[in-house]
Scaffold this motif. Structure first.
Motif, short mmCIF file in Angstrom:
data_model
loop_
_atom_site.label_atom_id
_atom_site.label_comp_id
_atom_site.label_asym_id
_atom_site.label_seq_id
_atom_site.Cartn_x
_atom_site.Cartn_y
_atom_site.Cartn_z
N GLY A 37 -13.47 82.71 65.96
CA GLY A 37 -13.67 83.91 65.16
C GLY A 37 -13.16 83.74 63.75
N GLN A 38 -12.03 83.04 63.59
CA GLN A 38 -11.48 82.83 62.25
C GLN A 38 -12.30 81.82 61.46
OE1 GLN A 38 -7.33 81.93 62.04
NE2 GLN A 38 -7.22 82.42 59.87
N TYR A 39 -12.80 80.80 62.14
CA TYR A 39 -13.70 79.88 61.45
C TYR A 39 -14.90 80.65 60.90
CZ TYR A 39 -11.27 75.79 63.35
OH TYR A 39 -10.35 74.83 63.66
N CYS A 40 -15.42 81.57 61.69
CA CYS A 40 -16.57 82.36 61.25
C CYS A 40 -16.20 83.28 60.10
CB CYS A 40 -17.14 83.16 62.42
SG CYS A 40 -17.92 82.14 63.68
N ASP A 41 -14.98 83.84 60.13
CA ASP A 41 -14.50 84.65 59.00
C ASP A 41 -14.51 83.83 57.72
OD1 ASP A 41 -14.04 86.77 60.69
OD2 ASP A 41 -11.88 86.44 60.85
N GLU A 42 -13.94 82.62 57.81
CA GLU A 42 -13.85 81.76 56.62
C GLU A 42 -15.24 81.36 56.14
OE1 GLU A 42 -11.29 81.25 54.94
OE2 GLU A 42 -9.49 81.06 56.15
N LEU A 43 -16.13 81.08 57.07
CA LEU A 43 -17.48 80.66 56.70
C LEU A 43 -18.22 81.77 55.97
CD1 LEU A 43 -19.77 78.58 56.80
CD2 LEU A 43 -20.43 79.55 59.02
N GLN A 44 -18.19 82.99 56.50
CA GLN A 44 -18.91 84.07 55.85
C GLN A 44 -18.28 84.44 54.51
OE1 GLN A 44 -18.80 86.96 59.02
NE2 GLN A 44 -17.19 88.17 58.08
N GLN A 45 -16.94 84.32 54.40
CA GLN A 45 -16.29 84.60 53.13
C GLN A 45 -16.70 83.56 52.07
OE1 GLN A 45 -12.10 84.80 54.06
NE2 GLN A 45 -12.41 86.49 55.49
N ALA A 46 -16.75 82.29 52.48
CA ALA A 46 -17.15 81.24 51.55
C ALA A 46 -18.62 81.37 51.19
CB ALA A 46 -16.88 79.87 52.15
N ALA A 47 -19.44 81.77 52.15
CA ALA A 47 -20.88 81.90 51.91
C ALA A 47 -21.19 83.04 50.94
CB ALA A 47 -21.61 82.13 53.22
N LEU A 48 -20.37 84.09 50.95
CA LEU A 48 -20.61 85.24 50.08
C LEU A 48 -19.84 85.17 48.77
CD1 LEU A 48 -20.55 88.02 52.84
CD2 LEU A 48 -22.56 87.12 51.66
N CYS A 49 -18.86 84.25 48.68
CA CYS A 49 -18.03 84.11 47.48
C CYS A 49 -18.84 83.60 46.29
CB CYS A 49 -16.87 83.16 47.80
SG CYS A 49 -15.79 82.79 46.41
N PHE A 50 -18.47 84.06 45.08
CA PHE A 50 -19.13 83.58 43.87
C PHE A 50 -18.74 82.14 43.53
CE2 PHE A 50 -19.41 88.13 41.91
CZ PHE A 50 -20.38 88.44 42.84
N ALA A 51 -17.49 81.76 43.82
CA ALA A 51 -17.00 80.44 43.40
C ALA A 51 -16.05 79.86 44.44
CB ALA A 51 -16.30 80.55 42.05
N PRO A 52 -16.57 79.35 45.56
CA PRO A 52 -15.70 78.75 46.58
C PRO A 52 -14.89 77.60 46.01
CG PRO A 52 -17.94 79.06 47.41
CD PRO A 52 -17.99 79.30 45.94
N SER A 53 -13.69 77.39 46.53
CA SER A 53 -12.82 76.32 46.06
C SER A 53 -13.34 74.97 46.53
CB SER A 53 -11.40 76.54 46.59
OG SER A 53 -11.41 76.47 48.01
N ALA A 54 -12.73 73.91 46.04
CA ALA A 54 -13.16 72.56 46.39
C ALA A 54 -13.15 72.30 47.89
CB ALA A 54 -12.29 71.54 45.66
N PRO A 55 -12.14 72.77 48.64
CA PRO A 55 -12.18 72.54 50.09
C PRO A 55 -13.25 73.35 50.81
CG PRO A 55 -9.93 72.94 49.33
CD PRO A 55 -10.86 73.33 48.22
N GLY A 56 -13.91 74.27 50.07
CA GLY A 56 -14.95 75.07 50.71
C GLY A 56 -14.50 76.44 51.15
N LEU A 57 -13.30 76.85 50.77
CA LEU A 57 -12.80 78.17 51.10
C LEU A 57 -13.13 79.16 50.00
CD1 LEU A 57 -9.31 77.04 52.44
CD2 LEU A 57 -11.23 77.84 53.82
N SER A 58 -13.20 80.44 50.34
CA SER A 58 -13.49 81.46 49.33
C SER A 58 -12.34 81.54 48.33
CB SER A 58 -13.69 82.82 50.01
OG SER A 58 -12.55 83.17 50.76
N ARG A 63 -15.52 89.25 42.62
CA ARG A 63 -15.94 90.59 43.06
C ARG A 63 -16.35 90.59 44.53
NH1 ARG A 63 -21.45 93.78 41.58
NH2 ARG A 63 -20.92 95.75 42.59
N ALA A 64 -17.07 89.55 44.95
CA ALA A 64 -17.51 89.48 46.35
C ALA A 64 -16.32 89.42 47.29
CB ALA A 64 -18.42 88.27 46.55
N CYS A 65 -15.32 88.61 46.94
CA CYS A 65 -14.13 88.49 47.78
C CYS A 65 -13.35 89.80 47.84
CB CYS A 65 -13.24 87.36 47.29
SG CYS A 65 -13.91 85.70 47.61
N ARG A 66 -13.28 90.49 46.70
CA ARG A 66 -12.56 91.78 46.69
C ARG A 66 -13.28 92.80 47.57
NH1 ARG A 66 -12.38 90.73 41.10
NH2 ARG A 66 -13.82 92.46 40.72
#
Length: 333
Positions: A37-58, A63-66
């Motif tokens: 479930g947490q992997y999926c949380d991280e994936l959807q946050q990164a997928a919707l983020c404007f600028a994911p970090s180098a490791p692929g996290l949001s 604005r999307a993250c907020r």
């Protein structure tokens, strides 16, 4: 637990998936309460983020993250089914309409549906039509504990996500990181090594403090007999959470099976080892397995709207039958 982000090393398989381009239809498989479930949380946050970090996290600040943090992101729709409930066709129709619209904030629209096996037949067929022809910027993520229960036509249209396997000792470290005392964290990890989120939920619910009282009552039932089992079922039906009791019963039954196979190294309830050893020696295997099946199938029975009081009566009678040899009737047929 969600406040603790995944270490970058654990995120690498999905980071690679993000870089290669996310499939439109995905399947995440894992037990309830696992890290899936947490992997999926991280994936959807990164997928919707404007600028994911180098490791692929949001990034956590755009604005999307907020909006995600506030629970107000217009491009995310999450459909869940409570334990024992189904996902109806109206929910899927709403989801299909949601996916058809143009994203308002992020680059894509994101539908998350869990558990996927809770879909009614009509709802599954309605979802299948969208999976066959998804909208251009629509992504669908299904979470499932039992993917074999999904329609084969649905499974064939989903790409399974590559989640890493749990590491030994990971559950203990996570629980201690959340402030759970080491002894309690170790005890919980013996039962929920692959389900740290479930362990945390049970700690929060006070389950750990309830268990000793429940165990004392359960271990005394075989000597007291069926009448005592029915009396206890009547008392517990008014106040007990049947799914919390199920977690305890599954661990007790598993301990009995371990002891019958001389696997002392993996016993959960070590404080009750002497009593459990004696009970394991006198247990009748066929009734032990039947009792285990009943508790495993409890969510299924609840989904069928079975009477809770009668369920508990039959389940406790099946526990007594392990030693009495008298078969309990009522729910497994």
């Amino acid at each position: 637990m969600s406040a603790h982000r995944l270490p970058p090393a654990e995120w690498q398989p999905l980071q690679s998936l993000l870089q290669a381009g996310l499939p439109q239809a995905m399947l995440a498989v894992g037990e309830s309460g696992s890290l899936v479930g947490q992997y999926c949380d991280e994936l959807q946050q990164a997928a919707l983020c404007f600028a994911p970090s180098a490791p692929g996290l949001s990034c956590g600040t755009c604005r999307a993250c907020r909006l995600l943090a506030e629970g107000n992101h217009p491009d995310l729709l999450v459909i869940t089914a409570e334990t024992g409930k189904r996902i109806a066709i109206d929910s899927v129709r709403h989801a299909n309409e949601f996916l058809a619209y143009t994203p308002q904030v992020s680059a894509r629209r994101w539908l998350r549906l869990e558990p996927a096996e809770a879909l009614t037949t009509a709802a599954a067929n309605a979802l299948l039509k969208t999976l066959e022809e998804p909208a251009a910027r629509a992504h669908i993520l299904l979470l499932s504990e039992r993917p074999s229960q999904l329609l084969a036509t649905i499974r064939s249209r989903l790409q399974r996500l590559p989640f890493p396997a749990p590491r030994p000792g990971q559950c203990v470290l996570w629980l201690e990181g959340l402030g759970i005392p080491p002894a309690a964290a170790l005890w919980l990890s013996r039962q929920f090594a692959n389900r740290p989120l479930r362990a945390w939920q049970l700690w929060e619910s006070g389950w750990v403090t309830l268990c000793p009282t429940w165990i004392d009552a359960l271990l005394g039932l075989p000597q007291q007999g069926p009448v005592a089992a029915l009396r206890l079922a009547d008392n517990w039906a008014k106040e007990i959470d049947l799914l919390l009791l199920r977690e305890l019963m599954l661990s007790l039954l598993a301990d009995l099976l371990r002891l019958r196979n001389h696997r002392l190294d993996s016993i959960v309830h070590v404080d009750y080892l002497q009593s459990l050893e004696a009970m394991a020696q006198s247990a009748q295997a066929i009734f032990l397995w039947e009792a285990l099946e009943g508790w495993l199938r409890l969510p299924e029975f609840l989904m069928q709207n079975r009477n809770v009081g009668m369920l508990l009566e039959t389940l406790l009678l099946s526990w007594v039958s392990i030693w009495s040899g008298e078969k309990a009737h009522g729910i497994t047929s």
